[in-house]
Enzyme design. Structure first.
Site, mmCIF file in Angstrom:
data_model
loop_
_atom_site.group_PDB
_atom_site.id
_atom_site.type_symbol
_atom_site.label_atom_id
_atom_site.label_comp_id
_atom_site.label_asym_id
_atom_site.label_seq_id
_atom_site.Cartn_x
_atom_site.Cartn_y
_atom_site.Cartn_z
ATOM 1 N N GLY A 53 0.804 -1.218 0.000
ATOM 2 C CA GLY A 53 0.000 0.000 0.000
ATOM 3 C C GLY A 53 0.833 1.261 0.000
ATOM 4 O O GLY A 53 0.352 2.335 -0.390
ATOM 5 N N SER A 54 2.087 1.186 0.423
ATOM 6 C CA SER A 54 2.972 2.351 0.367
ATOM 7 C C SER A 54 3.715 2.413 -0.955
ATOM 8 O O SER A 54 4.076 3.503 -1.415
ATOM 9 C CB SER A 54 3.992 2.316 1.515
ATOM 10 O OG SER A 54 3.340 2.422 2.756
ATOM 11 N N SER A 95 7.144 4.289 3.690
ATOM 12 C CA SER A 95 6.591 3.183 4.485
ATOM 13 C C SER A 95 5.643 3.786 5.500
ATOM 14 O O SER A 95 6.080 4.560 6.362
ATOM 15 C CB SER A 95 7.705 2.405 5.194
ATOM 16 O OG SER A 95 7.127 1.523 6.153
ATOM 17 N N SER A 97 4.051 2.470 8.048
ATOM 18 C CA SER A 97 4.387 2.113 9.431
ATOM 19 C C SER A 97 5.784 2.587 9.806
ATOM 20 O O SER A 97 6.091 2.782 10.970
ATOM 21 C CB SER A 97 4.323 0.594 9.609
ATOM 22 O OG SER A 97 5.287 -0.015 8.755
ATOM 23 N N THR A 100 8.853 -1.321 7.526
ATOM 24 C CA THR A 100 8.943 -2.352 6.484
ATOM 25 C C THR A 100 10.409 -2.586 6.117
ATOM 26 O O THR A 100 11.114 -1.659 5.691
ATOM 27 C CB THR A 100 8.088 -1.932 5.279
ATOM 28 O OG1 THR A 100 6.731 -1.868 5.730
ATOM 29 C CG2 THR A 100 8.186 -2.904 4.132
ATOM 30 N N ARG A 147 -2.840 0.952 3.347
ATOM 31 C CA ARG A 147 -3.471 1.096 2.022
ATOM 32 C C ARG A 147 -4.540 2.170 2.008
ATOM 33 O O ARG A 147 -4.896 2.685 0.951
ATOM 34 C CB ARG A 147 -4.058 -0.247 1.566
ATOM 35 C CG ARG A 147 -5.168 -0.786 2.442
ATOM 36 C CD ARG A 147 -5.482 -2.209 2.075
ATOM 37 N NE ARG A 147 -6.554 -2.799 2.864
ATOM 38 C CZ ARG A 147 -6.446 -3.256 4.103
ATOM 39 N NH1 ARG A 147 -5.275 -3.163 4.728
ATOM 40 N NH2 ARG A 147 -7.469 -3.802 4.727
ATOM 41 N N GLU A 231 -6.732 -7.435 -0.265
ATOM 42 C CA GLU A 231 -6.613 -7.094 1.153
ATOM 43 C C GLU A 231 -7.964 -6.797 1.808
ATOM 44 O O GLU A 231 -8.169 -7.132 2.969
ATOM 45 C CB GLU A 231 -5.662 -5.903 1.344
ATOM 46 C CG GLU A 231 -4.230 -6.261 1.001
ATOM 47 C CD GLU A 231 -3.260 -5.129 1.255
ATOM 48 O OE1 GLU A 231 -3.097 -4.739 2.418
ATOM 49 O OE2 GLU A 231 -2.669 -4.613 0.286
ATOM 50 N N HIS A 247 0.024 -9.835 -26.163
ATOM 51 C CA HIS A 247 1.190 -10.566 -26.658
ATOM 52 C C HIS A 247 1.451 -11.834 -25.868
ATOM 53 O O HIS A 247 2.477 -12.470 -26.050
ATOM 54 C CB HIS A 247 2.408 -9.630 -26.667
ATOM 55 C CG HIS A 247 2.176 -8.435 -27.551
ATOM 56 N ND1 HIS A 247 2.417 -8.452 -28.908
ATOM 57 C CD2 HIS A 247 1.659 -7.213 -27.279
ATOM 58 C CE1 HIS A 247 2.080 -7.280 -29.428
ATOM 59 N NE2 HIS A 247 1.615 -6.510 -28.458
ATOM 60 N N LYS A 341 4.973 -10.775 8.828
ATOM 61 C CA LYS A 341 5.948 -9.810 9.362
ATOM 62 C C LYS A 341 6.429 -10.245 10.749
ATOM 63 O O LYS A 341 7.593 -10.085 11.094
ATOM 64 C CB LYS A 341 5.329 -8.408 9.407
ATOM 65 C CG LYS A 341 5.158 -7.779 8.022
ATOM 66 C CD LYS A 341 4.590 -6.358 8.091
ATOM 67 C CE LYS A 341 4.461 -5.762 6.693
ATOM 68 N NZ LYS A 341 3.858 -4.425 6.685
HETATM 69 C C1 F6R Z 1 -1.711 -2.868 4.639
HETATM 70 C C2 F6R Z 1 -1.080 -2.761 3.342
HETATM 71 C C3 F6R Z 1 0.240 -3.417 3.111
HETATM 72 C C4 F6R Z 1 1.399 -2.525 3.610
HETATM 73 C C5 F6R Z 1 2.743 -3.201 3.332
HETATM 74 C C6 F6R Z 1 3.926 -2.310 3.677
HETATM 75 O O1 F6R Z 1 -2.855 -2.017 4.715
HETATM 76 O O2 F6R Z 1 -1.630 -2.186 2.465
HETATM 77 O O3 F6R Z 1 0.364 -3.671 1.729
HETATM 78 O O4 F6R Z 1 1.348 -1.289 2.950
HETATM 79 O O5 F6R Z 1 2.830 -4.381 4.059
HETATM 80 O O6 F6R Z 1 3.802 -1.761 4.952
HETATM 81 P P1 F6R Z 1 4.059 -0.204 5.141
HETATM 82 O O7 F6R Z 1 3.069 0.472 4.244
HETATM 83 O O8 F6R Z 1 3.815 0.066 6.574
HETATM 84 O O9 F6R Z 1 5.468 0.048 4.718
#
Ligand code: F6R
Length: 347
Positions: A53-54, A95, A97, A100, A147, A231, A247, A341
């Site tokens: 999502g980031s 990121s 959070s 990541t 996301r 998700e 293709h 994670k």
């Molecule tokens: C959760 C989501 C995930 C996170 C991914 C990376 O809502 O969309 O795809 O975005 O796991 O985590 P962040 O965004 O915290 O770096």
């Protein structure tokens, strides 16, 4: 299924509907978030490091700048950055959070090579490291599923590049995107009669959604649709784009009618798509997608590419939300990502 306030509150306890409805307002807020960051020098190349999502914000940035006289944009969804990254590169470390590991590693490597770095995050290790290094940071509102924070993670990059003189002003484009997204969100809200997002979600229940963008410029929207279906609705989906799919993937529709009948095609169309691409879509519907359980087309709205992308993303967000509720799953939690994670952190 009835989408009245009481059943929505029971089936969507995390309030994902509210968050996807806030997309337009987030666009407006996101635009001003970048104003606190002093613009870096004009880079020769831009790298966006981010996952899930980031990371999709990087794909959107690449699409939005594709037709512009802008530095090339490369999106990194990996621990490593390309070998050419150096002092003339601007790296956005994205990121939500801030935790990541792929993004943190890419940031570290780029910083070690002397790249200019800007962090975009709600906090965590990424913000701490940026502060330690003296790198600028866009601090986005905390407490959201990553996301659901897409405008915050994406739009500040455009604003920063404009402030750096690397691209033209996108002020009007951003305002248009917020306006168009607001109209779309209003039209797709539960309770609205003739709701195309609800109708499309109904058709997707029990089928494999295949999301195809009619043009490469809408590619990140197709990807976002797939990711949101994964998700929010907790089901499989796939995406591809014209003309590339002509293709290879078109051939795959050939001799497996049972499999094809379990797929539902959604084609993301752009009112500005070139006539040759429109022709390809028509021929491919005829040659291949006629074997699918169903085919729907969703048209982008707005003048600028930013608005067109945001409009069609908002439709996908609503479709994924309706699909989640129709499937009886809570849209907000993503326990498999959390568990993965957790196990990685232990290793
Ligand atoms: C959760 C989501 C995930 C996170 C991914 C990376 O809502 O969309 O795809 O975005 O796991 O985590 P962040 O965004 O915290 O770096």
């Amino acid at each position: 299924m009835v989408f009245d306030p009481a059943s929505i509150a029971a089936r969507d306890p995390g309030g994902m509907l509210r968050l996807i409805s806030l997309f337009p307002r987030m666009c407006t807020e996101a635009w001003s978030l970048a104003s606190g960051v002093s613009p870096p020098p004009r880079p020769r190349a831009v790298v966006v490091a981010g996952m899930g999502g980031s990371g999709i914000g990087g794909d959107l940035l690449r699409a939005v700048l594709y037709e512009e006289a802008a530095p090339p944009v490369v999106v990194v969804k990996d621990y490593r950055v390309p070998g050419w990254v150096g002092p003339e590169t601007l790296l956005f470390a994205c990121s939500y959070s801030g935790e990541t590991e792929e993004t943190l590693a890419a940031y570290q490597e780029a910083a070690g090579r002397g790249a200019r770095c800007v962090a975009i995050t709600s906090g965590g290790s990424l913000l701490r490291r940026a502060r330690e290094r003296g790198d600028p940071a866009v601090v986005v509102p905390p407490g959201l599923p990553p996301r659901a924070a897409l405008p915050y993670m994406f739009l500040p990059m455009v604003a920063i590049l404009a402030a750096a003189g690397a691209v033209r002003s996108f002020d009007e484009d951003a305002a248009e995107a917020a306006d168009v997204a607001a109209s779309v969100a209003e039209e797709l809200a539960p309770g609205r009669p003739e709701n195309p997002a609800r109708a499309l979600a109904d058709s997707l229940v029990g089928r494999l959604p295949l999301i195809y963008s009619a043009t490469p410029l809408l590619e990140p929207a197709a990807q976002r649709w797939k990711d949101q279906i994964n998700e929010n609705a907790k089901t499989l989906a796939a995406w591809n784009t014209f003309p590339e799919l002509n293709h290879n993937e078109t051939v795959g529709w050939g001799l497996d009618p049972d499999l094809a009948r379990r797929c539902h095609v959604v084609i993301l169309r752009d009112p500005r798509e070139p006539p040759r691409l429109a022709r390809r879509v028509a021929i491919t519907r005829d040659l291949a997608f006629c074997r699918a359980a169903g085919v729907d087309e969703v048209w982008a709205r707005g003048r600028g590419l930013l608005a067109r992308l945001c409009s069609i993303i908002v439709v996908g967000d609503f479709v994924s939300w309706y699909l989640a509720l129709l499937r009886g799953v809570d849209p907000t939690p993503v326990p498999v990502i959390d568990e993965l994670k957790r196990r990685l952190a232990q290793a």
